[in-house]
Design an enzyme around this catalytic site. Structure first.
Site, PDB file in Angstrom:
ATOM      1  N   TYR A 138       6.629   6.847  -2.136  1.00 23.28           N
ATOM      2  CA  TYR A 138       6.286   6.087  -0.933  1.00 23.28           C
ATOM      3  C   TYR A 138       4.779   5.921  -0.855  1.00 23.28           C
ATOM      4  O   TYR A 138       4.042   6.898  -0.735  1.00 23.28           O
ATOM      5  CB  TYR A 138       6.815   6.825   0.296  1.00 23.28           C
ATOM      6  CG  TYR A 138       6.597   6.140   1.630  1.00 23.28           C
ATOM      7  CD1 TYR A 138       6.203   4.815   1.727  1.00 23.28           C
ATOM      8  CD2 TYR A 138       6.805   6.831   2.814  1.00 23.28           C
ATOM      9  CE1 TYR A 138       6.014   4.197   2.947  1.00 23.28           C
ATOM     10  CE2 TYR A 138       6.629   6.228   4.053  1.00 23.28           C
ATOM     11  CZ  TYR A 138       6.228   4.912   4.110  1.00 23.28           C
ATOM     12  OH  TYR A 138       6.052   4.306   5.330  1.00 23.28           O
ATOM     13  N   LYS A 167       8.491   2.540  -2.680  1.00 26.73           N
ATOM     14  CA  LYS A 167       8.418   1.882  -1.371  1.00 26.73           C
ATOM     15  C   LYS A 167       6.968   1.499  -1.146  1.00 26.73           C
ATOM     16  O   LYS A 167       6.105   2.367  -0.968  1.00 26.73           O
ATOM     17  CB  LYS A 167       8.906   2.822  -0.262  1.00 26.73           C
ATOM     18  CG  LYS A 167       8.812   2.220   1.142  1.00 26.73           C
ATOM     19  CD  LYS A 167       9.220   3.234   2.203  1.00 26.73           C
ATOM     20  CE  LYS A 167       9.045   2.655   3.607  1.00 26.73           C
ATOM     21  NZ  LYS A 167       9.321   3.657   4.667  1.00 26.73           N
TER      22      LYS A 167
END
Length: 300
Positions: A138, A167
């Site tokens: 992320y 992400k």
């Protein structure tokens, strides 16, 4: 585990529901997860920023994962965020949620401490190396002040086979092309900002870790599928209706605002944990104007 379909589709960053006394409402959590999966979500992502993970104890986090696994784990993977104040705690959490039945992990930078790549990479390596679960990396430099660049993502992807997706929430749409240039299809690209979903899919993303899906699950899946299959032209009408709500995902009080939308549409409560407080006054009036307009203009 193949990355062929694990991360594709709409993956709700599920909110953490609380009782009035501040305890976790596990009954509603389970019910909500079922509603999201029934609408077509392909995974459930608890313990993220939207899940108020920084306010949850270690034991509460593990219990939340266990509840979600029991509720929907036979249908979709539960993919908790792994974020902590220390690398040691993050590693322990990764191992504990696997034991609770998690099907994957979303690996975040450490809380509070802003790091350089040397330290951020060491943290990521420790967590990725502590599990055989498939993982998302992320990147959210706005929230975590640590920016993981495409070449650095590629470096980790070369070291860890279980790193399957990223992400990307830098807000810089060109990052998708840069990651693809370096890695091709090695990682699945995930959009992490609600108001960039159509643009992200156009740039090669295949999944959406979504926020407003908590309040509008059917519409979120519909938007994803329209944009995936037909691009902007096919999704423009729904996107234009949805965008004022989706933009609530990218402001400092996004947790309070998304929970307010949930409360207004009957899919949750706006109760949050301090230091967050429910929005009040002019701020609340402005948010309700957006929400009420969306409710009034939503097509059946």
């Amino acid at each position: 585990m193949s990355n062929a379909s694990f991360w594709k589709g709409v993956l709700p960053a599920i909110t953490t529901p609380f009782h009035a006394d501040g305890s976790v409402d596990h009954a509603f959590l389970a019910k909500h997860a079922v509603q999201l999966v029934d609408a077509g979500s392909t995974a459930i992502v608890p313990l993220g920023s939207l899940g108020e993970a920084a306010t949850l104890s270690f034991d509460e986090k593990v219990a939340i994962v266990a509840t979600l696994v029991k509720a929907v784990g036979d249908r979709v993977p539960v993919v908790p965020g792994i974020a902590a104040l220390s690398t040691e705690e993050a590693v322990k959490l990764a191992q504990a949620v696997k034991a609770a039945g998690a099907g994957g992990l979303m690996v975040l930078p450490v809380y509070v401490y802003t790091s350089d790549w040397h330290e951020a990479a060491a943290h990521a390596r420790a967590v990725l190396g502590a599990t055989d679960l498939p993982c998302i990396l992320y990147n959210n430099p706005v929230a975590y002040r640590t920016d993981i660049l495409p070449a650095q993502i590629a470096q980790l992807a070369g070291e860890f086979a279980n790193l399957q997706a990223v992400k990307e929430s830098s807000g810089e749409i060109r990052r998708f092309a840069a990651i693809k240039e370096l890695l091709g299809d090695r990682l699945v690209l995930l959009v992490g900002m609600d108001d960039a979903i159509v643009e992200g899919l156009a740039m090669g993303a295949e999944g959406w870790i979504a926020g407003l899906v908590n309040a509008y699950p059917v519409e979120s899946v519909q938007l994803f599928e329209l944009a995936r299959d037909g691009g902007y032209a096919a999704s423009a009408e729904l996107y234009n209706w949805f965008l004022p709500l989706l933009r609530l995902d990218t402001v400092p009080k996004f947790v309070q605002l998304i929970k307010l939308v949930q409360a207004k549409v009957g899919l949750g409560s706006e109760t949050v944990r301090a230091p967050r407080l429910v929005v009040e006054g002019a701020e609340r009036a402005d948010a309700l104007a957006i929400i009420d307009h969306a409710i009034a203009t939503k097509k059946a």
